[in-house]
Design an enzyme around this catalytic site. Structure first.
Site, short mmCIF file in Angstrom:
data_model
loop_
_atom_site.label_atom_id
_atom_site.label_comp_id
_atom_site.label_asym_id
_atom_site.label_seq_id
_atom_site.Cartn_x
_atom_site.Cartn_y
_atom_site.Cartn_z
N LEU A 24 3.20 3.36 8.00
CA LEU A 24 3.47 4.23 6.86
C LEU A 24 2.18 4.60 6.15
CD1 LEU A 24 5.32 5.68 4.90
CD2 LEU A 24 5.75 3.50 3.74
N TYR A 25 1.42 3.61 5.72
CA TYR A 25 0.17 3.89 5.00
C TYR A 25 -0.81 4.64 5.90
CZ TYR A 25 -4.10 3.11 2.32
OH TYR A 25 -5.28 3.29 1.64
N GLY A 26 -0.94 4.19 7.15
CA GLY A 26 -1.87 4.83 8.06
C GLY A 26 -1.55 6.28 8.33
N SER A 53 -0.23 8.38 6.21
CA SER A 53 -0.67 9.17 5.05
C SER A 53 -2.17 9.42 5.10
CB SER A 53 -0.29 8.47 3.74
OG SER A 53 -1.09 7.32 3.50
#
Length: 269
Positions: free
Chosen positions: A161-163, A165
């Site tokens: 998820l973070y990656g 973005s």
């Protein structure tokens, strides 16, 4: 700003500038005689950050404004507040971001997915749009977007998820560099490496604390180490499309080679 030189006291807007790396960069810009505008969603935290910054440099060089970068109107209001206070913006840094606990993507609830993508990606898009329009109108300015884990296609279980973005921000920034070519606005990327902040701490998967601590002790750094260097390089930049990176391949190799002889302690136990 005249030609390629910053004014003596450049105006710097930092989204997510009330804590962590954003606050550290604000402090560093003030030490370089800059004027800073910091924003965050929490009005109380904004007030606390302004008090800290004003205590170091005087209130006439500091402005804080609460707002959500995922709201286009609030981002526009941030630009307007900076212009009304300081008559222009020389540097705009899209730093605002949130993290999530490292876990399998399907375990994230929809609210977490939405909040992270809106803050990290949509906030950067809105910030870039507002700053680019304002700087094109005023005839100068620099915009910097913050990269992170995923910007260089790094992958790790639990970081999808973070990656995602941050990978999208890298693509977006490279694309906008081409679109802004030939204009008086410069756009660049900042990759701060692995900085010990609340965002990093909150992302660690339960049960992995010891392993992650060893990794961060080897490759991580504290805000007070990284922020002054990044601020100085931003102020020194005169190139469109610049990529300012802290944790370079050379620095990584140096730490790997020195690891058997020198123990680094970055995280407080």
């Amino acid at each position: 700003m005249v030609g390629d030189s910053f004014p003596r006291s450049p105006v710097v807007v930092i989204t997510g500038g009330t804590k962590g790396l954003g606050l550290g960069m604000a402090q560093a810009f003030l030490r370089h005689d800059g004027r800073v505008v910091v924003s965050g969603r929490d009005p109380e935290r904004v007030a606390q950050a302004v008090a800290v910054l004003a205590g170091e440099a005087g209130g006439d060089r500091v402005l804080g404004r609460a707002g959500d970068v995922a709201d286009a109107e609030e981002v526009q209001a941030l630009w307007q507040a900076a212009v009304e206070r300081f008559q222009g913006v020389d540097i705009w840094i899209n730093n605002a971001a949130i993290g999530s606990i490292e876990q399998d993507f399907w375990e994230h609830d929809p609210a977490t997915i939405r909040a992270l993508i809106e803050t990290n990606l949509l906030g950067t898009l809105y910030g870039t749009r507002v700053a680019a329009r304002g700087m094109l109108a005023q005839g100068h300015g620099q915009i910097f977007n913050l990269e992170g884990w995923g910007s260089g296609n790094e992958r790790r279980p639990g970081s999808a998820l973070y990656g995602t973005s941050k990978a999208a921000i890298a693509y977006f920034t490279r694309s906008l560099v081409a679109e802004l070519h030939g204009t008086p606005v410069r756009l660049g990327r900042i990759n701060p490496g692995i900085v010990v902040t609340d965002l990093l701490a909150l992302s660690i998967r339960p049960g992995q604390e010891a392993r992650i601590a060893r990794f961060i002790d080897l490759f991580g750094d504290r805000v007070e180490t990284v922020a002054p260097v990044l601020a100085a390089r931003v102020l020194a930049n005169r190139r469109h499309g610049v990529h300012i990176a802290w944790l370079t391949p050379r620095r990584v190799l140096g730490r790997l080679l020195s690891a058997p002889f020198r123990r680094r302690r970055v995280i407080e136990r």
